[in-house]
Every structure is written in C-alpha cells, then in structure tokens.
Design an enzyme around this catalytic site. Structure first.
Site, PDB file in Angstrom:
ATOM      1  N   SER A   1       1.026  -1.134  -0.016  1.00 41.92           N
ATOM      2  CA  SER A   1      -0.020   0.211   0.287  1.00 41.92           C
ATOM      3  C   SER A   1       0.931   1.268   0.051  1.00 41.92           C
ATOM      4  O   SER A   1       1.969   1.297   0.527  1.00 41.92           O
ATOM      5  CB  SER A   1      -0.843   0.064   1.250  1.00 41.92           C
ATOM      6  OG  SER A   1      -0.140   0.119   2.510  1.00 41.92           O
ATOM      7  N   ASP A   2       0.374   2.358  -0.648  1.00 46.15           N
ATOM      8  CA  ASP A   2       1.092   3.367  -0.308  1.00 46.15           C
ATOM      9  C   ASP A   2       0.836   3.887   1.079  1.00 46.15           C
ATOM     10  O   ASP A   2       0.005   3.272   1.707  1.00 46.15           O
ATOM     11  CB  ASP A   2       0.340   4.721  -1.325  1.00 46.15           C
ATOM     12  CG  ASP A   2       1.438   5.864  -1.289  1.00 46.15           C
ATOM     13  OD1 ASP A   2       2.388   6.073  -0.570  1.00 46.15           O
ATOM     14  OD2 ASP A   2       1.165   6.837  -2.139  1.00 46.15           O
ATOM     15  N   TRP A   3       1.554   4.756   1.549  1.00 42.24           N
ATOM     16  CA  TRP A   3       1.658   5.041   2.917  1.00 42.24           C
ATOM     17  C   TRP A   3       0.187   5.546   3.583  1.00 42.24           C
ATOM     18  O   TRP A   3      -0.231   6.717   3.328  1.00 42.24           O
ATOM     19  CB  TRP A   3       2.772   5.873   3.511  1.00 42.24           C
ATOM     20  CG  TRP A   3       4.052   5.251   3.844  1.00 42.24           C
ATOM     21  CD1 TRP A   3       4.826   5.395   4.843  1.00 42.24           C
ATOM     22  CD2 TRP A   3       4.716   4.257   2.813  1.00 42.24           C
ATOM     23  NE1 TRP A   3       6.051   4.335   4.947  1.00 42.24           N
ATOM     24  CE2 TRP A   3       5.972   3.815   3.707  1.00 42.24           C
ATOM     25  CE3 TRP A   3       4.476   3.706   1.612  1.00 42.24           C
ATOM     26  CZ2 TRP A   3       6.645   2.798   3.130  1.00 42.24           C
ATOM     27  CZ3 TRP A   3       5.161   2.464   1.130  1.00 42.24           C
ATOM     28  CH2 TRP A   3       6.383   2.080   1.801  1.00 42.24           C
TER      29      TRP A   3
ATOM     30  N   ALA B   1      -2.578   4.158   2.761  1.00 41.91           N
ATOM     31  CA  ALA B   1      -3.641   3.878   1.615  1.00 41.91           C
ATOM     32  C   ALA B   1      -4.386   2.687   2.002  1.00 41.91           C
ATOM     33  O   ALA B   1      -5.451   2.403   1.114  1.00 41.91           O
ATOM     34  CB  ALA B   1      -2.998   4.076   0.311  1.00 41.91           C
TER      35      ALA B   1
END
Ligand code: BGC
Length: 943
Positions: A297-299, A301
């Site tokens: 995941s993006d941070w 997300a």
C-alpha cells in the site's frame, strides 16, 4: 527525529487531506473534454468496480528457484510471523518489515524514492523521471537505475520506492508528474522498464508506483469535515480501453520486466480505493498481467484488513494506522485473527508471504554480505526509536555511496534538457565577455539542500535558488548543488578570467525595472534568464506558467537585451507567452536535472554537449488549451458534505497530450517529441517488414506470464529508417515512429497517431545509420472492451517516421490482417514532399511538415481509409471463455468467507461502506447503449 516533511505526511494521513484539498482552487469541476464526436460520459458507467475474486496465487513464473526458496521459508513461519511479514512496522527506514532472526531473516528496509535514496546522507540526487523521459535515452535510463540501486544497496535498503508511472501525466497541473516520465504511455513504459531492470540488476527490488489512476494530488486522500464526517478520496473514473491503452500500459511493461513490487495508490478507481480494488489488483495486475511480486500500500492507503487482502493487497505500509506507532493496524494481529476466525484464508496469507519473499531471494538479499541498514537512516525517518517493535541490526552510519555517479548525472541532466528555440545560432555561445544572469533560479538554493515539501514550502517552494528537483517524498537529500551561476562563472573563467558575469537574482527587483539598470555596461552580449516552477507531492500546480513572475521577468529583460536566452527548471510543462518574442533568441527547458544542474547546462550552452533532449509532453499556447483533462477541484467540493462527491471523470479518454492536440487539429507552440540540435538530420528509406505471415486479429491463447499473454510481446513487424547527420557537428538524433491505428467500430476517440518507437543515436557530421524499430502485437493492437483482448484492427495501419509528433518525414501503411505488408517503396527515398496520397503536407506551427491526415482532425480519421467500412465483432469474441471473462462473471467470484460477519476488520471501509464499491454484488453496467453505437449488449469491466 522526524523531518518536517514526514510530520506533514503523518498529519495528512492522520487528520485528513485538508492540506491537499485546500491547495487548489484554480480548476473546474466539469470536464470540458471533447463532446461533438465522442460518447456521452455517463457517471453511472464508472461509479463501481467489478469484484474479481479470489486473489490469484503466484506461481513463481519467471523466478521459480526464488519462489521455491520463498515457499520453503514461508512453510516454516508461524501464523503470527506471517502476519508480521505482511505488515509494516516502525523502524529505521520509511517502511520496515520486522526481522525473523530465528530463520536468518533481517527484515526488509524500504526507502524512497524515484530519483535518489531520500532518507540518506552522502547519497547522490539524480535527474527526475521527467528528465529521463526528455532524454529519450534507454541506455541512460538504465544506467541511472543501476547507479541509484547501488546507492540504495550501499545504504542497506532492500526496496527502492520507485520508479513512477502513476501519475502518467494526464494533467500538466499534476503535482507529481515529474516523478514519473511522460504522458505518453509508450515512452513511459520503455523507460520505466529500463529503470526497473537496471535497478534490479544491481540487486535492489524496484517498486512500480502509484497504481493506478493517481493523476492528481488534490483530495488524493480522504478528508474529514469539521463535523467529523469522512469525505472519500477522489475517484479516478476511467473506461476500460483507456485504462489499458494509457494508464495500465507502462505497468504492463514493469510486470514484463519482473518488477518486484507495485505500490497501490491513495485515490479510488471507479469508486473503489486503490488498495482494495479487486478489479485493478486481482483482475488487471495479477490475473491479466500475471504479476508475481507483491502489492504494497502507499503510506496510509490501506482502509481495511482482510477485505483489502482478499482484494489483492499483500503488504500494508507503513503498518500502523497512526503512522508512527505499530498499533492499531488493519493488518498485523487482525490478519492473525481473521485467519483464526475463518474470514481470511490462510492460503491467501501464504500467497502474500511468498510474493513478498520471492524477490528477496531472487536478488540474493539473504546473502550474509548484504549491507546492513545505515545507522543514520533512523534519524532521517519519522519513527521515534521508542516505537520500534524490533531490535534492528544496523550497519555503520553515514556511509558515502555516491561513487562517481556525478558524471552520469551531469550527462543525463544535459541529455534531458530540450532546446526549444535557437534563433540565428545564438547557441552554442562562443566566448562572450559580458554576460548578464537574471532570475531567482540561477543561484544557490538558499533554504537548504533538502526540499522536503513541508508546510513552509507548500505549493510555492522556495524563492531563491536553483530548482534541481521537486519536493515531497520524491525528492532527495542533496549533498551539494552546482548552481548555474557557479558553473557559468567557472566556465567563463576558463576562457577569459577578466570577463564580466553580472547578475541580479531577485525577480521582483528586475520586474520593477530597477534591477536591469544595476548592470553596466549594457546590454551584455547575452542575457540568460533562469526561471523555475515548483512541483511537489501533496499539491497540484496552481498554474502552467513559470513561478515567481518569471514570464514578466523575461519580457522585462528582453525589452533591453536583444539576445535573451531563457532557461527553465520545471516539474513539467510550462506555457511560454514569451516564446515568440524576437529578443528571446533561445529557450532551454531543463526540467529537474539533479545535483549537477549547473554543469549539465553549461555543457549545452557552450556546445561541449550537443542538445538532444526532446519534449516528453506538448507545450500549447495557453493554459486553457489543457482544459480537456482538468484537475478535479472546486470551492463546492472543498466544502462538500457528500462523502462521494469527489469524482474525476477521465472523459477525454485516450486523448491526452498530443493525442488531444492532433485529434482536434489544434496548433501548439512546441509539440511532443520536439527538440533542436546544433546540427541537422535527415531521414530516408522507411521500410516496414513483417516478421511472419497469416496474422490473426487476436493473439494466440497462451498461458499468462509476467507481462500478460506472451503473444502480445511477439514482434510482428520491424520498421527501418536511415538517419543522416546533415550538419557540421556531431550530435544525437532521436528518430521516432508513430502509428495511426485503425478506428475500431463501436469505439470513439482513436488517436490520430501514437508513439511506438524511438531510439537515440549519435552521428558524426555526414554519417548515416539505419535504425530499427520493433513493433509488437500489443503495439499494433487496440484494447477491445467487449472481448477483453488486445485486437488488431481490420484495416490499414499508418506508419509514420519523423523527428517529432508533428515533424513526420516518411510514411507508409501496413495491413496486418490482409497478409500484405507495406514497405517504403514509393516513399522511401523522399522527404515528406514524397508522401503518399492522403498524407499531403501541411506546415505546422513549428514550421515543420506534417501529413494532412494528422492535421485535419477527426473528419479525416473517420472518413478516411483507416476506418473499416463495415467491421463487425466476430461471434467468437463473445464467448467469454477466457479466464479473464470467467473471473469477472458476476456469479463466480465471491469467496464464501467474504460474507462472514465475524471478521476482525477495524475498517470503516469494509464491504458496503462508502467508497468501497468493489464488494460482491451486481456490477454489470447497463450496457453501452448510451453510446449510441449499437455495440454488443454486454461487456466485461468498465464501459
Ligand atoms: C508517497 C509515496 C512514498 C511514501 C513513503 C507517500 O506519501 O505517496 O510515493 O513512497 O509516502 O514516503
């Protein structure tokens, strides 16, 4: 110690995207895309994502031995250890997977980012992806990948969080376009792949990010109203063909290149969050493209626990919902609980773990000699050491990993600088002895060497000092910056120590006219005006003009100085109202070249290096020319109480950048692919040769491998041209190959031409070389949304070779399905004046020739020979027998456990929650009748 940027990240993530939302007020909410000829955009066609379950298990294809090692490793893990392996934790890196020492695993260190190891001392800052794109140079792209990876490895990182192909660059206003490459998916795809292969060849796992549709910063994350209500992140609403032909295209290259990981994005795609969108993760990435690595995941997300895992998310970053603390987390103990209570299959968790460990073994990161994480990293990241949940084994601090990379940085910085204008051979400079330097982009950066995009820099940046990179997580920590002023002084000193280098670096002072009068004697032989344009994560750009009243600065200087050279350092395209000012004799778009910014430029100004950069985007005349693909924003949205209000409709479909300007025959200032040299080149002998015969519209059905159906990568044609240096100095040419693909039935907006080949070659004066372009099946196909197949159209394909998207020298056609192949015969020896019928010349605004078919817009396309007279959709296309079709059927996909109500999911975003539309349930759209084309009554996926 947390940097201010990291504090900002945490704030953004924790509190809301208020920073994001408040950043922009300039754009419209309404897509002003093409309408007359195009299909109606029906919001309801794009407000949901079909469920695609179960998540495909990796088989290790392409890296079997490593997969076997990973499988052995995972088979020895306890359930808790498996949960740990898929969940980020506080630690010394920007992302950390904790160690499992009993099995000899030291954990994983993930560090930003796409142009440098950001969280590091004594590391190089390389040119941005945008500069790589403008270089059109595969070799330099690969070298940069290798060099960067060596630095990541030297610092003990395992995963580099880059490169970037999302944003692709739908809007020039996008704040992060410069982190990636180009709005052209082919150019991006090729350079993305070179970068990834370069990085992984040096032993570092690449992370292709941000997947997918991450085309704006504004409302990229959910926000919270004053009343405490969550407003969901913007939804990028994309039709299926556009998804494949634009946004997914480069990720397909990345998967083909064996990329280790993919970072899912903050935004929603067709209503469903990027990190729990089963269609994009399970469906497109893992099923259709055969991705064998892991999705992180993006941070922040991640918005749910087991539902995200079932939708295809393999690793949650940074782990803790509170960002800097390990708990609470959507994953971690909740994964353990979900397995224990039966809501998450342990098989899925095992697959997640195997996906994570395969690249680790593949790149031999388990080797005892693999460097330990640099101890200085802890202090540069945002986790307080008190929050560490593991004992990390760190290496020495402040290891210098820069090696001799500065030379390659200098070379690439020059290669990615585009000479847009050069009246009367103003450049290269000879030995001027009185030079005037103007503008706040010329000198040393005055606010420090780390542009972390924190609250102070915001969407404005710093006023004084050159801009060699953008801000946010995509920046680097510079150890030095060679400013243009410093480099120019050094250069001038080398040929005339007594020459004058006069300067005024305060734009305001010059614009008030008093600035110029400080100089004496005047006018200088040459005035060089340095302009900059800030771009950063967290904000979209407020304007396409240069910052700090730079436009006025140029006009003011040019009024007094008849030989004014303009240099821009910018995170993307700028409209340039001064471009046609006759006193502006030369313009260089220098993008973001990294730490050697001044030297790269001086090499070009004095002709030690011949410019060879080409525009990886189009510069039109006005900001309003770009309204076809707006950043979604408005005052109403910024104050909305409707959780689902943020909808960004990609109504322009395939027509972004030059595809738009060509289709609507709009004049532009400088077109995609354009860039001058100090020499001249000609082109002759276009020949296209089929590598086989009896081509079929559809690829042979082969087992999916990384990159999708392997048959898509078969080279069906080669095209050759002869490139000659007709000038008097050596230089590098970039011959480009464009295709005019047939207009499929039941589809609109097929671009007039698309880039499908480029090479950079250096030639001595008078020398010639044959350049070969390979055309794969995918290159000559369109994505058929009804059949879910890359399909070759039934009529002729235009093949155009030239030096920009509007400087076409030669063209011919091929008709793959009739078995006939065109050749250059009849056109080969000539320039555009010998063009075949239908390609009569027209002079473009840039003073170059272009085929009429490209300049006359849609009417030519629709009525011309590129349209099949009566194409029909073969019945076999509709059989729905492919695994893709099967997996997308509404009746096959829901894991039983999914409906369990007992699962541990702390999410407010689980099935049924707003913004999470890919939940099991009816998903088929109402067909495409609203398009009015009488197409087949059903379709798979998005309209
Ligand atoms: C960015 C990512 C970055 C991550 C870690 C996020 O805000 O979108 O690109 O890798 O932070 O810094």
């Amino acid at each position: 110690m947390r940097s201010s940027y990291e504090k900002l990240l945490a704030t953004i993530a924790l509190l809301s995207a208020v920073t994001d939302v408040s950043a922009q007020t300039n754009s419209t909410t309404v897509g002003s895309g093409p309408s007359a000829a195009g299909p109606t955009w029906e919001q309801t066609d794009y407000d949901s994502s079909p469920p695609v379950y179960p998540s495909p298990n990796a088989t290790g294809q392409g890296w079997q031995a490593a997969f076997q090692q990973a499988s052995n490793f995972v088979s020895q893990l306890t359930l808790e250890e498996k949960a740990q392996l898929v969940t980020g934790a506080p630690g010394p890196c920007v992302g950390n997977i904790g160690p499992i020492y009993r099995l000899g695993f030291d954990g994983l260190c993930l560090q930003d980012g796409p142009l440098a190891i950001r969280e590091a001392t004594y590391a190089s800052v390389f040119p941005a992806g945008l500069t790589v794109a403008a270089s059109f140079d595969r070799d330099l792209a690969r070298t940069r990948g290798v060099d960067m990876a060596q630095e990541f490895k030297g610092k003990g990182a395992h995963v580099a969080l880059g490169p970037v192909a999302g944003p692709l660059g739908r809007s020039g206003y996008g704040g992060r376009g410069w982190e990636g490459f180009s709005p052209d998916p082919f150019l991006t795809g090729e350079l993305f792949a070179e970068t990834i292969e370069g990085m992984q060849s040096a032993g570092i796992q690449a992370c292709a990010k941000h997947y997918i549709g991450n085309e704006q910063e504004t409302q990229r994350n959910p926000s919270v109203t004053k009343a405490g209500e969550t407003i969901e992140a913007v939804s990028s609403n994309v039709d299926d063909r556009t998804m494949h032909e634009l946004y997914l295209w480069p990720f397909q290259n990345a998967v083909k290149s064996g990329v280790a990981s993919v970072m899912c994005s903050y935004n929603r795609i067709n209503g469903s969050y990027g990190c729990q969108n089963s269609k994009t993760l399970n469906g497109l990435l893992k099923d259709e493209l055969g991705f064998q690595g892991y999705v992180m995941s993006d941070w922040e997300a991640t918005h749910s626990g087991y539902p995200a895992a079932d939708a295809g998310l393999d690793m949650d970053m940074p782990g803790g919902i509170g960002f800097v603390t390990q708990l609470p987390t959507y994953f971690g103990p909740n994964i353990t609980a979900a397995v224990n209570n039966g809501t998450l299959a342990e098989d899925r968790l095992d697959d997640m773990c195997r996906r994570i460990m395969s690249p680790y073994f593949l790149l031999q990161q388990n080797s005892a000699s693999y460097p330990r994480v640099d101890a200085s990293s802890s202090g540069l990241n945002f986790f307080p050491e008190a929050n560490y949940a593991f004992n990390y084994t760190l290496g020495p601090a402040n290891v210098d990993v820069r090696d001799d990379h500065a030379q390659a940085i200098r070379e690439l910085g020059a290669a990615g600088t585009v000479l847009l204008k050069n009246l009367n051979n103003t450049l290269p400079l000879k030995t001027p002895s009185n030079i005037g330097i103007f503008g706040n982009d010329a000198g040393e950066p005055t606010d420090g060497l780390y542009f972390d995009g924190d609250g102070d820099l915001g969407n404005v940046g710093f006023e004084f000092g050159v801009l060699p990179s953008g801000g946010g997580s995509g920046t680097g920590r510079f150890t030095y910056v060679v400013s243009p002023l410093e480099a120019i002084k050094n250069k001038v000193n080398s040929y005339n120590p007594k020459a004058l280098v006069q300067y005024v670096l305060n734009n305001t002072l010059v614009n008030q006219a008093s600035g110029y009068s400080i100089l004496a004697p005047v006018p200088p032989e040459v005035c060089i005006v340095f302009l900059k344009t800030w771009a950063t994560e967290g904000y979209d750009r407020p304007s396409l003009l240069v910052d700090w009243n730079g436009t006025a600065l140029v006009e003011t200087v040019a009024k007094s100085c008849p030989n004014t050279v303009v240099v821009t350092h910018s995170g993307g395209l700028n409209v340039m109202p001064f471009a046609d000012n006759p006193n502006v004799t030369a313009i260089l778009a220098a993008h973001y070249p990294g730490e050697q910014v001044g030297n790269s430029l001086v090499d070009l100004l004095w002709g030690d290096v011949n410019p060879s950069g080409k525009l990886p985007y189009t510069i039109a005349y006005n900001e309003s020319d770009y309204s076809f693909a707006p950043i979604e924003n408005s005052t109403a949205l910024l104050t909305t109480t409707d959780p689902n209000a943020w909808q960004s409709n990609f109504e322009e479909r395939l027509l972004i950048d030059y595809r738009h300007f060509d289709y609507f025959d709009e004049p532009v200032q400088y077109e995609f692919g354009y860039g001058l040299s100090y020499t001249t080149f000609s082109m002759s002998n276009l020949a296209v040769t089929a590598t086989g015969s009896g081509y079929t519209a559809l690829p042979a059905k082969q087992a999916i491998a990384p990159g999708g159906n392997p048959a898509l990568w078969d080279v069906l044609y080669t095209a050759t041209v002869t490139v000659s240096n007709t000038g008097s100095v050596a230089g590098a040419a970039v011959p480009q190959l464009y295709l005019g693909l047939p207009q499929p039935v039941n589809e609109d907006y097929t671009p007039v031409k698309v880039l499908r080949g480029f090479e950079k070659i250096t030639l001595q004066p008078g020398a010639s070389q044959t350049v070969t372009f390979s055309l794969t099946r995918r290159d000559i196909s369109y994505w058929d949304r009804y059949t879910q197949q890359w399909t070759i159209g039934t009529s002729a394909i235009g093949v155009m070779a030239g030096y920009s998207s509007r400087e076409i020298w030669l063209n011919t056609t091929v008709t793959p399905l009739s078995g006939s192949s065109g050749s250059g015969s009849g056109y080969g020896s000539g320039s555009a004046s010998m063009a075949p019928p239908g390609y009569s010349n027209k002079t473009s605004s840039a003073g170059m020739s272009m085929p009429a078919s490209m300049s006359s817009g849609m009417s030519t396309v629709v009525s011309g020979s590129m349209i099949p007279a009566s194409a029909t959709v073969p019945a076999s296309y509709m059989s729905g027998s492919s695994s893709m079709m099967a997996s997308m059927s509404a009746t096959t996909t829901v894991p039983a456990a999914y409906s369990a109500t007992t699962a541990a999911s702390p999410s407010g975003h689980g099935p049924g929650a707003p913004g999470c539309s890919d939940v099991p349930g009816p998903w088929q759209h109402a067909g495409n009748n609203n398009w009015g084309h009488g197409g087949p009554p059903t379709q798979s996926g998005w309209a």
